[in-house]
Design a protein around this motif. Structure first.
Motif: not given
Length: 123
Positions: A26-29, A49-50, A89-96
């Motif tokens: 969501s933030s690209g951070m 990459n976001t 569930r805990s990683g929703q909205g994140l990517f490696l």
């Protein structure tokens, strides 16, 4: 279960790893980074990459595809860039995100190892 720092350290153990990051879509951070260099800024790579992930999600929505992205591969002359959205569930909205030296990396093995790292990640 490994935390973010351990997961990024594990990612850097993948043959050919140049740098790895856990990124908030969501933030690209970049929430955490490992590796990289002065010439390869992982903060910049995370933000850019976001946009790749967002574009693919928009495309899937327009095509009415109701599937999860397993990973996104970008192949350069000398590097592979792998983006793996987290599905837990805990990683929703994140990517490696990991950048690999193409001459040293085994792409199939790297994808398998990122999947394993994701499975063990505790956020």
């Amino acid at each position: 279960m490994p935390d973010m720092d351990v997961a990024l350290k594990d990612a850097m153990q993948i043959d050919g790893a140049i740098g790895a990051a856990l990124v908030d879509r969501s933030s690209g951070m970049a929430l955490g980074v490992a590796g990289g260099s002065r010439d390869f800024d992982l903060q910049v790579a995370a933000a850019a990459n976001t946009e790749v992930v967002r574009a693919k999600l928009r495309t899937m929505e327009m095509l009415n595809l109701h599937e999860k992205i397993e990973d996104i591969l970008i192949t350069l002359d000398s590097q592979y860039h792998l983006i793996r959205p987290l599905t837990g569930r805990s990683g929703q909205g994140l990517f490696l995100y990991i950048a690999l030296n193409k001459d040293r990396a085994n792409l199939a093995l790297a994808r398998h190892q990122l999947k394993r790292i994701e499975g063990g990640l505790d956020l």
